[in-house]
Every structure is written in structure tokens, then in C-alpha cells.
Design an enzyme around this catalytic site. Structure first.
Site, PDB file in Angstrom:
ATOM      1  N   GLY A 147      36.673  43.833  31.278  1.00  0.00           N
ATOM      2  CA  GLY A 147      37.572  43.581  32.762  1.00  0.00           C
ATOM      3  C   GLY A 147      37.947  41.990  32.737  1.00  0.00           C
ATOM      4  O   GLY A 147      37.238  41.042  31.799  1.00  0.00           O
ATOM      5  N   ASN A 148      38.039  41.682  33.828  1.00  0.00           N
ATOM      6  CA  ASN A 148      37.982  40.238  34.342  1.00  0.00           C
ATOM      7  C   ASN A 148      37.811  39.785  35.475  1.00  0.00           C
ATOM      8  O   ASN A 148      37.633  41.039  36.264  1.00  0.00           O
ATOM      9  CB  ASN A 148      39.382  39.599  33.503  1.00  0.00           C
ATOM     10  CG  ASN A 148      40.648  40.024  34.460  1.00  0.00           C
ATOM     11  OD1 ASN A 148      40.602  40.017  35.492  1.00  0.00           O
ATOM     12  ND2 ASN A 148      41.359  40.611  33.517  1.00  0.00           N
ATOM     13  N   ARG A 149      37.741  38.659  35.905  1.00  0.00           N
ATOM     14  CA  ARG A 149      37.239  38.211  36.923  1.00  0.00           C
ATOM     15  C   ARG A 149      38.315  38.012  38.181  1.00  0.00           C
ATOM     16  O   ARG A 149      38.099  37.624  39.052  1.00  0.00           O
ATOM     17  CB  ARG A 149      36.511  36.726  37.068  1.00  0.00           C
ATOM     18  CG  ARG A 149      35.376  36.880  36.320  1.00  0.00           C
ATOM     19  CD  ARG A 149      34.623  35.472  36.405  1.00  0.00           C
ATOM     20  NE  ARG A 149      33.577  35.300  35.418  1.00  0.00           N
ATOM     21  CZ  ARG A 149      32.330  35.697  35.702  1.00  0.00           C
ATOM     22  NH1 ARG A 149      31.981  36.414  36.684  1.00  0.00           N
ATOM     23  NH2 ARG A 149      31.322  35.427  34.727  1.00  0.00           N
ATOM     24  N   SER A 150      39.423  38.434  37.968  1.00  0.00           N
ATOM     25  CA  SER A 150      40.453  38.325  38.789  1.00  0.00           C
ATOM     26  C   SER A 150      40.312  39.002  40.126  1.00  0.00           C
ATOM     27  O   SER A 150      39.966  39.942  40.507  1.00  0.00           O
ATOM     28  CB  SER A 150      41.940  38.855  38.326  1.00  0.00           C
ATOM     29  OG  SER A 150      42.902  38.617  39.270  1.00  0.00           O
ATOM     30  N   ALA A 203      46.178  39.436  36.195  1.00  0.00           N
ATOM     31  CA  ALA A 203      45.368  38.886  35.204  1.00  0.00           C
ATOM     32  C   ALA A 203      45.260  39.950  34.118  1.00  0.00           C
ATOM     33  O   ALA A 203      44.606  41.103  34.404  1.00  0.00           O
ATOM     34  CB  ALA A 203      44.038  38.433  35.582  1.00  0.00           C
TER      35      ALA A 203
END
Ligand code: CTP
Length: 415
Positions: free
Chosen positions: A206-209, A273
Site C-alpha cells: 500500500g502507500n501512505r496517501s 495515489a
């Protein structure tokens, strides 16, 4: 909005035709109500052609539909331009000899009068008293411009330019942000948050968005009167109330949601994102530790580019939002500045607007303030906005509104 444009009998009536165009180009429904004298300057066919609606002067036309009451009641805004000294006097006295008089007596929305007359008439104590009385009742009376009048005389009394009247009129409508008015009634699809690419039934990449920028965009678009379809990936803030929300996890799900939701929309804003890579294989069962202490090696593959796919679908003539907005987080490097990278990406992606976030210099995700530069494919100057995410959202939507208006203009882009 539903607008009534009243026109009274002065030589400046021709300028109201331009004002009418500004209103219709911004997406408003406009009914023109001229006085009998106004039609001596500009005829009904002009008003009907430009507004696309029938024009009536007299209270006794269309009596069956009680037009004299309905028009005023239904209007969100009544603008009279030009307003002659006589029209101002009649309105102050509450007279209603014709349809426009009836509209002015029944309207409960903001009423804006833009006077045009000779300087002597404007300065006459009767006109002064009438204007004061109307203002005390909450009617907005625009100051006439100073300049050359019909004859050789000059002084206050000229009708201001249509764009100035329109700005003044919008300023009279509570909560109306002039730059965002074209968004009213449009359908805007906004993607937000991050994607999660599954590795096995319990793990993902995943990502930090946070989704904050997408929420700010949705809230500003809703306030401007747009319908918002909000496609939410993983978010650390609540989704906006008032939007129709579709939850997604992976890039593939996001792609499918965008294709379904944006096909009949007016605009697509890709603020999500999106992962660029995903595990090439998704294990059907949880990947277990092995006795030998080893760790699995992940093999990744590219995800579909949702933004690029949407642009290709649109450009091939299939149903897709006509205006597409992308986002890019860039840092300047040895090859180019962040702005240059953004401009190259705008061309590569083929979208109409690209919102550039310069993430160099330690700027991190998830904050409440931001600096964005909106790049336009139509050659408009890059516009920089630094401030809260709400202010950035407004700048993005103002640029979107401008592109929508340009597309709708009968002459098409390039005017
Ligand atoms: N985007 C997308 N689908 C992807 C990746 C990104 O639709 N698979 C969209 C994002 O929502 C955003 C824009 O594309 O609007 C960002 O472009 P992208 O090329 O992914 O930016 P970067 O990740 O910065 O790419 P690069 O590493 O190529 O600079």
C-alpha cells in the site's frame, strides 16, 4: 441557477445580450424579461435565440401558467440591466405594469439593478431617493460607470461592462464562488486515497496517501453545486458526506469503478495515489514462514494506468468524461525542475489539467497544507496556490470550471 434577466428601455440594452451570453455559458438557465421599450432597442428574436427560451413582456401572455408569479418565485437571481431611471422609480414605488414589474414584486431571491442613464437623471433627487430606498430594502444597485454617454456628454451613468455586472450579480448570491459557478449541476468523479495490492489473503502493498486532498476536492465541488461520485481507496480521514461513495481496494478495482462511474460524467479528477506495481502473483492462501528461516522474494508487475486508460477511451470516442485531471508528485533533479517534469507528464498522460505537487525538500504526505501548481494542456499559465488543501482544491476546481466553460462555448476552444 435560474436567472431572470430584466432589460429596460435604454440604448445600453444591446450590452445585455453579452451579459446573457456570460450567464448561459456559465451553465445557468436564463429567462429574459424585457420591457416594451427595451424591445424598441433589441428585438425579442435576439433574446429568444440567445437564451433558448420564449420571451414575454406582458402579464397577460401565458396567463394559464401564472407566469407573472412563477418566474419571480422560481428565480435564484434577478438582474436588470440596463435599469433606467423610470424602471428604478417604478420598482421603488412597487408598481407592476408589466411582466418585469411583477417579477420584481414576487422575487424573494437577490435582485440586482444595474442603472444606465444620463448623468443628470442619475443625480436627480428623485433617482437618488429611489436608489436609497431600494438599497435599504436589500436590492443591490450597481454603481454606474463613469464615461462617455450616448451623446457628447460624459459622467456617471454608463452601464458597466457585462463582466463587471455579472461579477456584481454573483457577489449578491450568498455562498456563490464566482469561479466555481460553472460546476453547478455537473457530475464530477473524484478518486482519492491509496490503493492496496494484495499479496495474499491478509497482506498487501500500500502507500501512505491520506485521501485528504480528494476529500477537500469533493467538499468544494459539492459546495459549488456539483454532483460528486467519490471513488475511495484506503483513507485515513472520513469520506465526504453528500457524495455518492464507491469503495475500492486494488488498482484493478479502481480502474473498473472509474470506467463505470466516469463514462457519463462531466469530469474525472484522479487524486488517488495509485500503485505503479503490484505482486505478479496473489497467493490464494496465507504465505507461511518456512523452517529454514528464508523469506519469499516478491516479483512485481506494472498496474494498469487508470488515468492514461481513461484518456485513451475518451480520445477514441467512447463514453468518458470529456475533462480529465491528473495529479503528479514530482521532485526536481539533475535532469529537470519539478515543473518541467510536470509539464512532460501532462503531455505524456494526455489529460487536460495536471496538478503538480512539488514533494522535494522534505515535504511529506498527509499534511493539511500544500502547494500545488495547476498545469493546463490548453496553454493557460501555470497557477501556483500555497495554503490549505481546501484552498488547493478551490484552485483545481476553478481551473476545471474554466476548461468546462471553454468546451461548452459555441465557438469551441481557442476563442
Ligand atoms: N495514476 C493512475 N494509474 C496508475 C498510476 C497513477 O491513474 N497506475 C494516476 C494518479 O492518480 C495521478 C497520476 O496518474 O493522477 C500520477 O501519475 P504517475 O505517472 O503515476 O505519477 P508518478 O507515480 O509520479 O509516476 P512516475 O514515477 O512515472 O513519475
Amino acid at each position: 441557477m435560474e436567472v431572470v434577466l430584466g432589460v429596460s428601455g435604454g440604448i445600453a440594452a444591446y450590452k445585455a445580450a453579452h451579459l446573457l451570453r456570460l450567464m448561459t455559458e456559465a451553465g445557468h438557465g436564463v429567462t429574459v424579461v424585457p420591457t416594451a421599450n427595451a424591445l424598441r432597442f433589441v428585438g425579442a428574436p435576439t433574446w429568444e435565440a440567445l437564451s433558448g427560451r420564449p420571451v414575454a413582456v406582458d402579464t397577460f401572455e401565458g396567463v394559464d401558467e401564472v407566469r407573472h408569479v412563477r418566474l419571480g418565485r422560481r428565480a435564484d437571481l434577478v438582474v436588470v440591466a440596463p435599469a433606467t431611471a423610470d424602471l428604478i422609480a417604478r420598482t421603488a414605488a412597487g408598481l407592476a405594469p408589466d411582466l418585469l414589474g411583477n417579477v420584481l414584486l414576487t422575487a424573494t431571491c437577490p435582485v440586482v439593478l444595474s442603472p444606465a442613464m444620463h448623468t443628470e437623471m442619475w443625480h436627480h433627487p428623485a433617482t437618488r431617493a429611489n436608489v436609497e430606498l431600494l438599497r435599504s430594502r436589500g436590492v443591490h444597485v450597481v454603481e454606474p460607470a463613469v464615461g462617455r454617454l450616448t451623446g457628447a456628454d460624459s459622467g456617471p451613468g454608463r452601464l458597466p461592462e457585462p463582466a463587471e455586472i455579472w461579477q456584481a450579480a454573483l457577489g449578491a448570491v450568498p455562498g456563490e464562488d464566482p469561479a466555481l459557478v460553472p460546476l453547478r449541476g455537473r457530475t464530477v468523479v473524484i478518486t482519492a486515497g491509496g490503493t492496496r495490492e494484495p499479496l495474499d489473503p491478509v497482506r498487501f502493498l500500500g502507500n501512505r496517501s491520506s485521501g485528504k486532498q480528494g476529500v477537500a476536492l469533493a467538499e468544494a465541488a459539492l459546495t459549488a453545486g456539483a454532483r460528486v461520485r467519490f471513488i475511495a481507496g484506503t483513507m485515513s480521514v472520513p469520506v465526504p458526506t453528500g457524495a455518492e461513495t464507491i469503495h475500492v481496494e486494488s488498482t484493478q478495482e479502481l480502474l473498473e469503478a472509474v470506467l463505470a462511474q466516469a463514462a457519463d460524467a462531466d469530469a474525472l479528477i484522479m487524486a488517488a495515489a495509485v500503485a505503479d506495481f503490484r505482486p505478479a502473483e496473489v497467493a490464494a492462501t496465507k504465505i507461511k514462514k518456512t523452517e529454514d528461516g528464508g523469506a519469499p522474494v516478491l516479483s512485481l508487475e506494472r498496474t494498469p494506468d487508470v488515468l492514461r486508460t481513461a484518456v485513451e477511451i475518451r480520445d477514441a470516442g467512447y463514453p468518458m468524461a470529456p475533462v480529465i485531471v491528473g495529479f503528479a508528485a514530482e521532485t526536481g533533479d539533475a535532469q529537470a525542475t519539478a515543473l518541467q517534469h510536470g509539464q512532460a507528464k501532462l503531455r505524456r498522460k494526455g489529460c487536460d489539467l495536471l496538478v503538480l505537487n512539488d514533494v522535494g525538500g522534505g515535504r511529506v504526505f498527509g499534511q493539511d497544507t500544500t502547494e500545488v501548481t495547476v498545469l493546463s494542456a490548453d496553454g493557460a499559465e501555470p497557477a501556483v496556490t500555497a495554503g490549505t488543501k481546501a484552498e488547493a482544491a478551490r484552485a483545481v476546481l476553478a481551473a476545471l470550471a474554466r476548461v468546462l466553460v471553454r468546451r461548452d462555448a459555441p465557438e469551441g476552444p481557442g476563442r
